[in-house]
Write an enzyme that holds these catalytic residues in place. Structure first.
Site, PDB file in Angstrom:
ATOM      1  N   GLU A 154       0.820  -1.208   0.000  1.00 36.83           N
ATOM      2  CA  GLU A 154       0.000   0.000   0.000  1.00 36.83           C
ATOM      3  C   GLU A 154       0.855   1.260   0.000  1.00 36.83           C
ATOM      4  OE1 GLU A 154      -3.705   0.212   2.001  1.00 36.83           O
ATOM      5  OE2 GLU A 154      -3.514  -1.827   2.769  1.00 36.83           O
ATOM      6  N   ASP A 155       0.495   2.175  -0.880  1.00 34.40           N
ATOM      7  CA  ASP A 155       1.000   3.546  -0.874  1.00 34.40           C
ATOM      8  C   ASP A 155       2.504   3.633  -1.165  1.00 34.40           C
ATOM      9  OD1 ASP A 155      -1.583   3.724  -0.020  1.00 34.40           O
ATOM     10  OD2 ASP A 155      -1.186   4.847   1.804  1.00 34.40           O
ATOM     11  N   CYS A 162      -6.576   4.528  -2.996  1.00 30.97           N
ATOM     12  CA  CYS A 162      -6.879   3.096  -2.905  1.00 30.97           C
ATOM     13  C   CYS A 162      -8.148   2.665  -3.637  1.00 30.97           C
ATOM     14  CB  CYS A 162      -7.007   2.695  -1.439  1.00 30.97           C
ATOM     15  SG  CYS A 162      -5.632   3.145  -0.399  1.00 30.97           S
ATOM     16  N   ASP A 173       0.061  -0.338  -4.750  1.00 32.07           N
ATOM     17  CA  ASP A 173      -1.354  -0.192  -5.138  1.00 32.07           C
ATOM     18  C   ASP A 173      -1.693   1.208  -5.644  1.00 32.07           C
ATOM     19  OD1 ASP A 173      -1.443   1.186  -2.671  1.00 32.07           O
ATOM     20  OD2 ASP A 173      -3.392   0.336  -2.125  1.00 32.07           O
ATOM     21  N   HIS A 174      -0.778   2.138  -5.536  1.00 32.21           N
ATOM     22  CA  HIS A 174      -0.756   3.457  -6.187  1.00 32.21           C
ATOM     23  C   HIS A 174       0.475   4.143  -5.635  1.00 32.21           C
ATOM     24  CE1 HIS A 174      -2.280   5.035  -2.412  1.00 32.21           C
ATOM     25  NE2 HIS A 174      -3.326   4.231  -2.506  1.00 32.21           N
TER      26      HIS A 174
END
Length: 619
Positions: free
Chosen positions: A37-38, A77, A245-246
């Protein structure tokens, strides 16, 4: 479930296995996704010299492919994950708002892509984040939980497994001043450069170091998944994808269409026996562009399944994908709309080394308050330094109105600090990218040219059908929005026509375009003043008051607060509050005071409205 149904289901799965075996002498591969994540690529040494070592991710690249141009289509997200699971652009299917005010259905002809894997005999498991803005439907996952695993599949059943790692999530940077004073980082504070749009302070250095520590921890989790697959004897049959995820969460990244919000790390481990499905190079870099819309079609292609009609993406691995096909791909589109309680509307195209960004509401500066984001101390310090006048021009840009168009050479200017839009050297590049972006918006069509509350009322029961039915209207709104790019004297009369239109959303875009011109459009003030008093749409009254305030003519307080009190729709009220927060800020400096007792109960119960009100009340 009856014994007969169970027997039929078992026979169906056996038949699927048989079909897969007949079509593929080699059994179908297993596929594992490890998502973190992130994380943008800027903080991993594998992709950027300014990053930290990630030996486990690097080991995947040693036996596979490193994608140098992998992009999330959205910098947050739920929108990114909705794009992935559907293989579709979010503004086309109505999943572009974070967090969702309402989940939307996919078109009748389309399912989330794991459905097609299950139908072909795969076991599908998700551990465990979903965060979709889309109605999930049935038969997507065999398992989705913190315990979900490939281990529960039937003997010899191929599997698709997603493992989500959250240690580097934005919330990990919500540390306190006390923690900063008492907890040293493992990453040396002098071992990296601070990006040029950030102030080089002790807090920003600590935040950078702490974030890099979290990435190192994330990499260790990646290693645990790899070792578990190895212990189960599965590596030789399994494609392993690692990707963020980004983008990352240092200030100005997550939530923004800059490279730090979109350009993700991606590596794919390719098993030896399946190299025929990865004909784009051996143990090397892949420079062709891939986007999140392509991930679902790629997994399906690896499993021998054709991309379903209705998906926007194209596979980048599989038997039918050649090196030449991937090498020719050099374009990615991206979108940003609402993030929690903060509204903006931005679209972008990256083509080769150039990035063209279109700010449809350029008066909405990037640093406008977003409560969750500003828990991070570095955001707070950045804002305080701006208020004190202690930032240079590049660092201060985050808190100032944007230009309607921006062009960056992201190879020479990776943090997008030098806008080339007015340089005549790049005129042809700007024209080409502008046209390509506009064609994409019109062809989708992009539903965000209607306000969110209108989409909730009129479109979200079937977003794609609504878009098709209103495609010509959306094209007209895009045309009005694009008048912002032209000299005001050339569009003044056109704007007057739009402001007098019977279509409220032509008036809406006429008002936004007028605000983009600001004081230059003062000649429109008499007409816009009438709209602020009489328009049938509350949001148009507010947009009119917003223009009059931006052009330094009229205090917007009365129009805005009365419109807010009249609103019975939470997302309409939230959009009104966005304008109130904007005009309360910095150079605009209007003091707009609310009486929350006058806000309707339907509105004041909404969680995002509560965030805005908490900020405005100073809670």
């Amino acid at each position: 479930m009856s014994l007969r149904v169970l027997l039929l289901s078992s026979l169906l799965i056996i038949n699927c296995y048989s079909l897969l075996a007949q079509n593929n002498p080699t059994p179908p591969p297993n596929i594992v996704w490890i998502t973190s994540e992130d994380n943008s690529m800027h903080y991993l040494k594998l992709f950027n010299e300014n990053g930290v070592a990630t030996p486990n991710i690097e080991s995947l690249a040693d036996h596979g492919l490193l994608f140098t141009h992998a992009f999330s289509n959205a910098p947050v997200c739920s929108v990114a994950r909705s794009t992935i699971i559907s293989g579709s652009y979010a503004p086309r299917i109505g999943s572009q708002f974070h967090r969702k005010s309402k989940t939307v259905p996919l078109p009748d002809s389309l399912r989330m892509f794991p459905f097609y894997l299950r139908r072909a005999g795969y076991h599908t498991s998700n551990n465990n984040k979903k965060d979709y803005n889309i109605i999930e439907g049935e038969e997507v996952w065999d398992e989705s939980s913190r315990e979900a695993s490939w281990k529960s599949r039937k003997p010899d059943q191929p599997f698709f497994h997603v493992f989500n790692i959250g240690v580097s999530h934005e919330s990990s940077l919500h540390f306190s001043e006390e923690k900063m004073k008492t907890t040293p980082t493992k990453t040396d504070l002098s071992s990296f450069s601070i990006q040029p749009n950030h102030p080089d302070t002790e807090l920003f250095r600590y935040t950078n170091s702490y974030y890099r520590d979290k990435i190192i921890e994330m990499d260790q989790r990646v290693g645990e998944v790899i070792r578990e697959l190895e212990n189960d004897g599965l590596l030789e049959n399994t494609f392993i994808f690692y990707f963020g995820d980004h983008g990352g969460v240092l200030p100005g990244s997550k939530g923004y269409l800059y490279e730090t919000g979109l350009h993700v790390p991606m590596v794919v481990h390719v098993p030896e026996k399946y190299k025929n499905l990865a004909q784009i190079g051996e143990q090397g870099k892949v420079n062709g562009f891939v986007s999140f819309i392509d991930l679902g079609p790629t997994v399906l292609q690896l499993a021998g399944i054709k991309t379903p009609d209705g998906m926007d993406g194209m596979p980048f691995l599989g038997a039918d994908v050649t090196k030449e096909m991937i090498a020719s791909r050099n374009t990615s589109f991206s979108y940003a709309d609402r993030f929690d309680e903060k509204y903006d509307m931005v679209r972008a195209i990256r083509k080769g080394k150039y990035k063209y960004i279109r700010n449809y509401q350029s008066f909405n500066f990037d640093g406008m308050m977003n409560n969750y984001r500003y828990i991070q101390l570095a955001y707070q310090e950045w804002e305080e330094l701006y208020k004190k006048g202690a930032l240079n021009e590049v660092q201060a840009a985050f808190f100032k109105p944007k230009e309607v168009e921006m062009l960056f050479d992201v190879e020479s200017d990776p943090y997008e600090t030098v806008n080339l839009i007015s340089d005549p050297t790049y005129r042809k590049i700007v024209e080409d990218l502008r046209m390509e972006l506009n064609n994409w918006l019109q062809e989708m069509p992009d539903l965000s040219f209607y306000p969110e509350h209108v989409l909730i009322d009129q479109a979200f029961s079937n977003p794609t059908d609504f878009g098709i039915a209103h495609q010509k209207d959306i094209q007209r709104y895009i045309e009005i929005a694009n008048w912002s790019i032209l000299p005001f004297e050339k569009v003044e009369n056109f704007l007057k026509t739009s402001l007098m239109s019977k279509d409220p959303w032509e008036r809406y875009w006429g008002l936004i375009t007028s605000s983009n011109f600001g004081p230059e459009a003062k000649n429109l003030s008499p007409l816009i003043s009438e709209i602020s008093k009489e328009d049938e749409e509350l949001i148009n009254r507010v947009r009119a008051a917003e223009f009059l305030a931006i052009s330094n003519q009229t205090d917007p307080s009365q129009v805005m607060v009365e419109s807010l009190y009249q609103s019975k729709k939470p997302m309409e009220a939230l959009l009104i509050l966005n304008s109130i927060v904007l005009l309360n800020s910095f150079e605009y400096g209007y003091e707009i005071i609310l009486d929350t007792s006058k806000i309707t109960s339907a509105v004041i119960q909404d969680s995002e409205v509560k965030r805005r009100l908490a900020y405005l009340k100073g809670d």
